[in-house]
Design an enzyme around this catalytic site. Sequence first.
Site, PDB file in Angstrom:
ATOM      1  N   ASN A  10       0.873  -1.178   0.000  1.00 14.01           N
ATOM      2  CA  ASN A  10       0.000   0.000   0.000  1.00 14.01           C
ATOM      3  C   ASN A  10       0.909   1.226   0.000  1.00 14.01           C
ATOM      4  O   ASN A  10       1.513   1.546   1.020  1.00 14.01           O
ATOM      5  CB  ASN A  10      -0.897  -0.031   1.246  1.00 14.01           C
ATOM      6  CG  ASN A  10      -1.722   1.224   1.393  1.00 14.01           C
ATOM      7  OD1 ASN A  10      -1.762   2.068   0.482  1.00 14.01           O
ATOM      8  ND2 ASN A  10      -2.387   1.359   2.532  1.00 14.01           N
ATOM      9  N   LYS A  12       0.046   4.270  -0.212  1.00 15.14           N
ATOM     10  CA  LYS A  12      -0.578   5.453   0.408  1.00 15.14           C
ATOM     11  C   LYS A  12      -0.347   6.672  -0.490  1.00 15.14           C
ATOM     12  O   LYS A  12      -0.363   6.537  -1.708  1.00 15.14           O
ATOM     13  CB  LYS A  12      -0.060   5.630   1.847  1.00 15.14           C
ATOM     14  CG  LYS A  12      -0.191   4.328   2.657  1.00 15.14           C
ATOM     15  CD  LYS A  12       0.041   4.498   4.132  1.00 15.14           C
ATOM     16  CE  LYS A  12      -0.119   3.155   4.834  1.00 15.14           C
ATOM     17  NZ  LYS A  12      -0.011   3.249   6.293  1.00 15.14           N
ATOM     18  N   HIS A  95      -9.437   1.205   5.078  1.00 15.75           N
ATOM     19  CA  HIS A  95      -8.141   1.382   5.753  1.00 15.75           C
ATOM     20  C   HIS A  95      -8.339   2.330   6.936  1.00 15.75           C
ATOM     21  O   HIS A  95      -9.134   3.262   6.866  1.00 15.75           O
ATOM     22  CB  HIS A  95      -7.111   1.951   4.778  1.00 15.75           C
ATOM     23  CG  HIS A  95      -5.719   1.902   5.343  1.00 15.75           C
ATOM     24  ND1 HIS A  95      -5.271   2.831   6.253  1.00 15.75           N
ATOM     25  CD2 HIS A  95      -4.709   1.016   5.159  1.00 15.75           C
ATOM     26  CE1 HIS A  95      -4.023   2.517   6.594  1.00 15.75           C
ATOM     27  NE2 HIS A  95      -3.663   1.419   5.957  1.00 15.75           N
ATOM     28  N   GLU A  97      -6.697   4.715   7.971  1.00 15.78           N
ATOM     29  CA  GLU A  97      -6.467   6.137   7.644  1.00 15.78           C
ATOM     30  C   GLU A  97      -7.712   6.736   6.982  1.00 15.78           C
ATOM     31  O   GLU A  97      -8.011   7.911   7.168  1.00 15.78           O
ATOM     32  CB  GLU A  97      -5.209   6.270   6.780  1.00 15.78           C
ATOM     33  CG  GLU A  97      -3.953   6.045   7.624  1.00 15.78           C
ATOM     34  CD  GLU A  97      -2.776   5.442   6.893  1.00 15.78           C
ATOM     35  OE1 GLU A  97      -2.752   5.461   5.653  1.00 15.78           O
ATOM     36  OE2 GLU A  97      -1.854   4.956   7.580  1.00 15.78           O
ATOM     37  N   GLU A 163      -5.096  -4.873  10.598  1.00 14.17           N
ATOM     38  CA  GLU A 163      -4.058  -3.862  10.788  1.00 14.17           C
ATOM     39  C   GLU A 163      -4.310  -3.122  12.092  1.00 14.17           C
ATOM     40  O   GLU A 163      -5.091  -2.163  12.126  1.00 14.17           O
ATOM     41  CB  GLU A 163      -4.076  -2.852   9.631  1.00 14.17           C
ATOM     42  CG  GLU A 163      -3.825  -3.459   8.268  1.00 14.17           C
ATOM     43  CD  GLU A 163      -3.255  -2.439   7.297  1.00 14.17           C
ATOM     44  OE1 GLU A 163      -2.173  -2.702   6.756  1.00 14.17           O
ATOM     45  OE2 GLU A 163      -3.865  -1.375   7.105  1.00 14.17           O
ATOM     46  N   GLY A 169       2.955   2.236  10.858  1.00 19.21           N
ATOM     47  CA  GLY A 169       3.939   3.309  10.801  1.00 19.21           C
ATOM     48  C   GLY A 169       4.705   3.534  12.081  1.00 19.21           C
ATOM     49  O   GLY A 169       5.452   4.503  12.206  1.00 19.21           O
ATOM     50  N   SER A 208       3.670  -2.155  10.202  1.00 15.24           N
ATOM     51  CA  SER A 208       5.120  -2.231  10.437  1.00 15.24           C
ATOM     52  C   SER A 208       5.742  -3.563  10.024  1.00 15.24           C
ATOM     53  O   SER A 208       6.668  -4.047  10.683  1.00 15.24           O
ATOM     54  CB  SER A 208       5.459  -1.915  11.900  1.00 15.24           C
ATOM     55  OG  SER A 208       5.142  -0.562  12.194  1.00 15.24           O
TER      56      SER A 208
END
Length: 246
Positions: A10, A12, A95, A97, A163, A169, A208
């Site tokens: 991904n 992003k 996702h 985000e 996730e 991250g 991660s």
Amino acid sequence: MARRPLVAGNWKMNGLSASVAELQKIMAGTQHFANVDVMVCPPATLLAGFAAAARGSRVAIGAQDCHPCPAGAYTGDIAAEMLKDAGAQAVIVGHSERRHYHGETDAMVRDKALAARRSGLAAIICVGETQAERDAGHARAVVRAQLEGSLPDGAADFALAYEPVWAIGSGVTPTPHDVADMHGFIRQMLSARYGDAAQRTRILYGGSVKPNNAAELLAVDNVDGALVGGASLKAEEFLPIVRIYG
Ligand code: 13P
């Protein structure tokens, strides 16, 4: 049952047209990996170019989001049909985000997954708890609610991505024990809802994933691959992760 693993990157909001060079390195590095599906999900601006570049290679191209409707007055949005038309084979939906920065609810995520199905794209549906939710002992309850609300009825024709938000991250990952626990729980939930077909549904781990921890995470029961963020941007980091299945 043996499920064919999938390692998806991904990207992003990263990548310009020159990034096709990185895709080409990923294509070259994966051409002999017959036992794993490989996917790169670039930003929408790069989809058509990447799909053209990747044609005939082992690398599939996916998108990062779609609108539920096939067309209409939705400035700035992109329909699943448009992603398919641009050459995408899959789309990530829900996702964290998107859930966090764009207020996406479980119902919206389900509608996006249905749009993927309608347009012939494979949906990768994301779920995962925050640090506060885990600390409060609610990780399973949160993931259960997300699964109940975000998954479309009918076929289990999607991939799931677990996730944990706190692992994205951050460089921190759950222990293999915690990953096994959550992936086993997700498998149980899928089986209860979709029956035997759920044995074929891939459950990816994301958060991660790096070359130095991927082997341990990918060896866990019910982990059928990875959704990789930062480490998918560079072939030299992404390829060692794919190679675990190679
Ligand atoms: P990182 O691998 O950068 O933690 O991102 C994970 C992710 O959000 C993939 O969708």
